[in-house]
Enzyme design. Structure first.
Site, mmCIF file in Angstrom:
data_model
loop_
_atom_site.group_PDB
_atom_site.id
_atom_site.type_symbol
_atom_site.label_atom_id
_atom_site.label_comp_id
_atom_site.label_asym_id
_atom_site.label_seq_id
_atom_site.Cartn_x
_atom_site.Cartn_y
_atom_site.Cartn_z
ATOM 1 N N THR A 176 1.058 -1.174 0.004
ATOM 2 C CA THR A 176 0.001 0.062 -0.009
ATOM 3 C C THR A 176 0.971 1.124 0.041
ATOM 4 O OG1 THR A 176 -1.873 -1.013 1.142
ATOM 5 C CG2 THR A 176 -1.524 1.244 1.689
ATOM 6 N N ARG A 204 -14.944 -6.806 1.143
ATOM 7 C CA ARG A 204 -13.947 -6.223 2.320
ATOM 8 C C ARG A 204 -13.522 -4.943 2.138
ATOM 9 N NH1 ARG A 204 -8.275 -4.951 3.074
ATOM 10 N NH2 ARG A 204 -7.896 -5.309 5.339
ATOM 11 N N VAL A 205 -13.699 -4.059 3.022
ATOM 12 C CA VAL A 205 -13.324 -2.544 3.128
ATOM 13 C C VAL A 205 -12.049 -2.440 3.860
ATOM 14 C CG1 VAL A 205 -13.949 -0.565 3.788
ATOM 15 C CG2 VAL A 205 -15.717 -1.982 3.091
ATOM 16 N N SER A 206 -11.231 -1.674 3.022
ATOM 17 C CA SER A 206 -9.793 -1.485 3.820
ATOM 18 C C SER A 206 -9.707 -0.303 4.673
ATOM 19 C CB SER A 206 -8.685 -1.280 2.363
ATOM 20 O OG SER A 206 -7.689 -0.553 2.811
ATOM 21 N N ASP A 207 -8.656 -0.398 5.539
ATOM 22 C CA ASP A 207 -8.530 0.932 6.475
ATOM 23 C C ASP A 207 -8.141 2.211 5.584
ATOM 24 O OD1 ASP A 207 -6.070 -0.737 5.877
ATOM 25 O OD2 ASP A 207 -5.446 1.311 6.749
ATOM 26 N N THR A 225 -0.230 1.691 6.975
ATOM 27 C CA THR A 225 -0.057 0.292 6.120
ATOM 28 C C THR A 225 0.179 -0.656 6.835
ATOM 29 O OG1 THR A 225 1.162 -0.703 4.334
ATOM 30 C CG2 THR A 225 2.501 0.814 5.916
ATOM 31 N N GLY A 226 -0.153 -1.957 6.478
ATOM 32 C CA GLY A 226 -0.292 -3.112 7.098
ATOM 33 C C GLY A 226 -1.593 -3.994 7.226
ATOM 34 N N ILE A 227 -1.880 -4.689 8.187
ATOM 35 C CA ILE A 227 -3.158 -5.558 8.078
ATOM 36 C C ILE A 227 -4.527 -4.490 8.274
ATOM 37 C CG2 ILE A 227 -4.576 -7.480 9.049
ATOM 38 C CD1 ILE A 227 -1.963 -9.213 8.999
ATOM 39 N N GLY A 228 -5.326 -4.324 7.360
ATOM 40 C CA GLY A 228 -6.087 -3.279 7.688
ATOM 41 C C GLY A 228 -6.920 -3.591 9.040
HETATM 42 N N1 ASP Z 1 -3.634 -1.428 4.938
HETATM 43 C C1 ASP Z 1 -4.035 -2.271 3.600
HETATM 44 C C2 ASP Z 1 -5.105 -3.078 3.800
HETATM 45 O O1 ASP Z 1 -5.547 -3.729 4.622
HETATM 46 C C3 ASP Z 1 -3.080 -3.013 3.266
HETATM 47 C C4 ASP Z 1 -1.694 -2.760 3.235
HETATM 48 O O2 ASP Z 1 -1.488 -1.716 3.880
HETATM 49 O O3 ASP Z 1 -0.781 -3.103 2.440
HETATM 50 O O4 ASP Z 1 -6.253 -3.064 2.816
#
Ligand code: ASP
Length: 315
Positions: A176, A204-207, A225-228
């Site tokens: 991201t 699914r909705v991203s953060d 960024t990371g796991i939404g």
């Molecule tokens: N945060 C993003 C999501 O979960 C993914 C990412 O940051 O790479 O959609």
């Protein structure tokens, strides 16, 4: 006032290959240099954020725009948000398809009364704007998806940044992108754009298109960024920004927020700037692919793999 800029191309597991590191460094430094030039010429924070996001969306190594990862049904759906800290206005698109620059839709929505649109609404907006149809799919992402399908999509996220060839172990995780800017007039803006975490369920909705993942006020701006789901559970971007807005220093706000995230076993990263010129970044994941311009030189976090949760540059 001296402009400041920080961008990211995701966070994730270790950068192992130097080839991968060099590719990512060249891409991030080139984009920092281009956007910083605009800032020196007086570009407004929000415009500079959009430009930086477009350049990152166009780079096929990053999981946003061209090179976005595929969802479980094999489609690319992208999300993006822009927050103008001065106007304190958030806008975004969720799960939009067939467009080159999702961040441009977020920019268009800044001045609309309905400011966050999802799939069908975003598609109608594209049609209204006569935006050319664009396919952001790359062979690399398609082949990753095919390989993951064999394993029944058992990864929690796509490994998306620096793979040199398919089959090589992923050198870093998520890609991201995000940009946070402090312009010459002291205005702050933040933008984030993503293809999502990869292999996710439809809908699914991203953060990235929520204030949890992208937020700014006149005092500070953050892109995550990371796991939404982890970012949403921490409400990370808004939490850091509000701590600064309430009087905490940026360094303390990011340190406290990352300590909480680490205690809660989250997998994430964030970049941030404050109105006093401070720049800070943090991660609970192994690496954070960020680069910045502090007014003097370009620096990056690519080789920061130590146990510390945060780094910062004082104003
Ligand atoms: N945060 C993003 C999501 O979960 C993914 C990412 O940051 O790479 O959609």
């Amino acid at each position: 006032m001296q402009p400041k800029l920080i961008i990211h191309g995701g966070a994730g597991s270790s950068l192992k290959g130097k080839g991968g590191l060099a590719v990512v460094r060249e891409a991030l430094h080139g984009i920092v240099a281009a956007v910083y030039d605009d800032l020196l010429q007086g570009a407004a924070a929000a415009a500079a954020v959009v430009k930086g996001c477009e350049l990152l969306e166009d780079h096929p190594r990053f999981n946003a725009g061209t090179g976005s990862v595929l969802q479980s049904d094999g489609q690319v759906r992208m999300s993006a948000a822009l927050m103008d800290g001065t106007a304190q206005r958030f806008s975004g698109v969720i799960n939009v398809m067939r467009v080159q620059h999702p961040i441009q839709l977020a920019q268009t929505l800044q001045t609309e009364s309905d400011r966050v649109l999802s799939d069908q609404g975003a598609a109608e907006l594209l049609r209204e704007l006569n935006t050319p149809i664009y396919n952001p799919l790359t062979d690399l992402r398609l082949n990753e998806w095919l390989a993951e399908r064999k394993g029944d999509f058992d990864k929690t996220m796509a490994g998306v940044i620096a793979e040199q060839e398919l089959g090589a172990e992923s050198e870093a995780g998520r890609g991201t992108i995000g940009v946070v800017v402090l312009d010459q007039a002291g205005r702050i803006a933040a933008g984030t754009s993503t293809g999502g975490k990869g292999f996710e369920r439809i809908g699914r909705v991203s953060d990235s298109a929520m204030p949890a993942g992208n937020y700014a006020t006149p005092q500070a701006g953050v892109s995550c960024t990371g796991i939404g789901e982890d970012i949403i559970d921490e409400c990370l971007a808004a939490k850091i920004v509000i701590r600064v807005t309430d009087g905490m220093s940026l360094a303390d706000a990011i340190a406290k927020s990352m300590a909480e995230a680490s205690q809660n076993k989250r997998d994430l990263g964030a970049i941030s700037l404050a109105a006093d010129g401070a720049i800070a970044w943090g991660k609970t994941s192994e690496v954070l692919l960020a680069a910045y311009h502090d007014g003097h030189a370009i620096g990056d976090t690519l080789e920061w793999t130590g146990p510390e949760l945060v780094g910062h540059i004082a104003p």
